[in-house]
Design a protein around this motif. Structure first.
Motif, PDB file in Angstrom:
ATOM      1  N   LEU A  10      17.720  10.936 -33.378  1.00 57.91           N
ATOM      2  CA  LEU A  10      17.863  10.224 -32.198  1.00 57.91           C
ATOM      3  C   LEU A  10      19.041  10.756 -31.476  1.00 57.91           C
ATOM      4  O   LEU A  10      18.819  10.962 -30.324  1.00 57.91           O
ATOM      5  N   VAL A  11      20.077  11.546 -32.275  1.00 56.84           N
ATOM      6  CA  VAL A  11      21.485  12.016 -31.448  1.00 56.84           C
ATOM      7  C   VAL A  11      20.712  13.199 -30.730  1.00 56.84           C
ATOM      8  O   VAL A  11      21.130  13.521 -29.601  1.00 56.84           O
ATOM      9  N   SER A  12      19.937  14.038 -31.269  1.00 56.89           N
ATOM     10  CA  SER A  12      19.496  15.103 -31.042  1.00 56.89           C
ATOM     11  C   SER A  12      18.525  15.026 -29.672  1.00 56.89           C
ATOM     12  O   SER A  12      18.540  15.632 -28.605  1.00 56.89           O
ATOM     13  N   ALA A  13      17.818  13.822 -29.678  1.00 59.14           N
ATOM     14  CA  ALA A  13      16.885  13.587 -28.554  1.00 59.14           C
ATOM     15  C   ALA A  13      17.911  13.219 -27.454  1.00 59.14           C
ATOM     16  O   ALA A  13      17.283  13.704 -26.133  1.00 59.14           O
ATOM     17  N   VAL A  14      19.043  12.465 -27.629  1.00 61.79           N
ATOM     18  CA  VAL A  14      19.494  11.983 -26.350  1.00 61.79           C
ATOM     19  C   VAL A  14      20.280  13.315 -25.930  1.00 61.79           C
ATOM     20  O   VAL A  14      20.473  13.251 -24.648  1.00 61.79           O
TER      21      VAL A  14
END
Length: 379
Positions: A369-373
């Motif tokens: 999720l963090v990588s996507a953001v």
């Protein structure tokens, strides 16, 4: 309610009096009592109204006779308008713990209703996603929209709304089934420190996290530490000094562990992954309560101590931003910072939710999720 919400956000609930609220709207204290019995009732109404504003956006989206994708677009756009126009729109993240028992139950029910509505909006557009995954994705989207305070004044409003939607859609596109690493190494702290000072700090951290800084006295810290009050005062000058020690220790620890891990990163991609993984590991472990205490109780420290810890926080964010821009050199600094602050906020928001942390692969899911953001949009 709006004036009180603004003051609660700026100063903290316990640092605001009825007279402060009255003065902010040109009334006297007694005149304010015609509308609210006490400060607590103002807070309860303000928090309920703020969640109601989010609920109203979701209600309008669900009432649209449009395609599922159009409802998602409408919901994200309107939610962006709400949080960018009303700085106090999501004050409930910090101040909801001041609600009484019945009010807290009512608030949780309303929060669950808002989540259920968001889930329904996203489910219609992503029918093939697992229900449990959509729940985590919905929480994550709401988190991104609740972490705009640090950058809302630095971006053009139109670009800020666009960026919020870009990050939200990157979250919704995440393939959480790719998560594989387990989270069995994360859980409650099992051992109590033996040293007196360490035991006081450990106990105070647990109590501040559970009750808030103003919800526990130094006598309670002494009792829970199984120490005489005099022993606590031999180590600390008072409760404020304990809070400062807890938060300073947390800030320094975050820098130290991150810097230690970064020493082994071979390239910018590896460095960014190291920063993200380290933060998630700390948030899921014993460091997690410190993140919540910083968000909720830092405001109760004297200004000089607050500024020292905020400076440390800014330097930590700078580490993320500099590393992200090594990986994505074309990203503007202000947008890199927005993505970083959204990512840090996402982890801090998700990790206290027991149902989310019980997911078997939550550490890896948070990394996805963090990588996507961080990488949302094209650069």
């Amino acid at each position: 309610m709006e004036a009180a919400a603004r003051l609660f956000r700026e100063r903290g609930y316990h640092n605001v009096s009825i007279d402060d609220v009255a003065a902010a709207v040109g009334l006297t204290g007694p005149a304010l009592y015609r509308h609210f019995r006490n400060k607590h009732q103002i807070l309860a109404h303000a928090l309920t109204e703020q969640l109601g504003a989010v609920e109203a956006v979701a209600t309008r989206a669900l009432a649209m006779g449009a395609e599922p994708e159009d409802r998602v677009t409408f919901f994200l756009s309107e939610l962006g308008e709400l949080v960018l126009e009303r700085e106090e729109a999501l004050l409930w993240k910090r101040e909801r713990r001041h609600l009484s028992g019945d009010e807290r139950i009512e608030f949780r029910e309303k929060l669950r209703a808002v989540l259920a509505m968001a889930l329904k909006i996203f489910r219609s557009a992503y029918p093939d996603r697992r229900e449990t995954d959509l729940e985590l994705l919905s929480w994550s989207v709401l988190s991104v929209y609740s972490n705009v305070r640090e950058y809302r004044e630095k971006l053009d409003p139109g670009r800020a709304r666009e960026l919020l939607e870009v990050m939200a859609r990157a979250i919704l596109a995440c393939a959480l089934e790719a998560a594989t690493s387990g989270s069995e190494t994360y859980g409650p702290v099992l051992r109590t420190p033996q040293g007196r000072r360490e035991r006081i700090l450990s106990t105070a951290t647990r109590l501040f996290d559970a009750n808030g800084y103003n919800g526990i006295g130094i006598e309670g810290i002494a009792s829970e530490s199984e120490m005489a009050l005099a022993t606590v005062y031999q180590n600390f000058g008072g409760k404020s000094e304990i809070l400062n020690a807890v938060l300073t220790r947390g800030a320094e620890g975050l820098h130290y562990v991150t810097r230690h891990r970064l020493g082994y990163a071979k390239d910018p991609e590896g460095a960014l992954d190291t920063i993200v993984r380290t933060y998630i590991e700390l948030a899921l472990g014993p460091h997690g309560p410190l993140l919540r205490i910083v968000a909720s109780d830092l405001i109760y420290l004297p200004d000089e101590q607050q500024q020292a810890i905020r400076k440390s926080e800014r330097e930590y964010v700078d580490e993320w931003v500099a590393t992200l821009r090594e990986v994505l050199p074309n990203i503007p600094v202000v947008e890199a910072r927005a993505r970083v602050q959204s990512s840090i906020g996402l982890v801090a928001d998700i990790t206290p939710i027991a149902a989310m942390c019980s997911r078997p692969h939550i550490a890896d899911e948070l990394r996805i999720l963090v990588s996507a953001v961080l990488r949302s949009g094209s650069f």
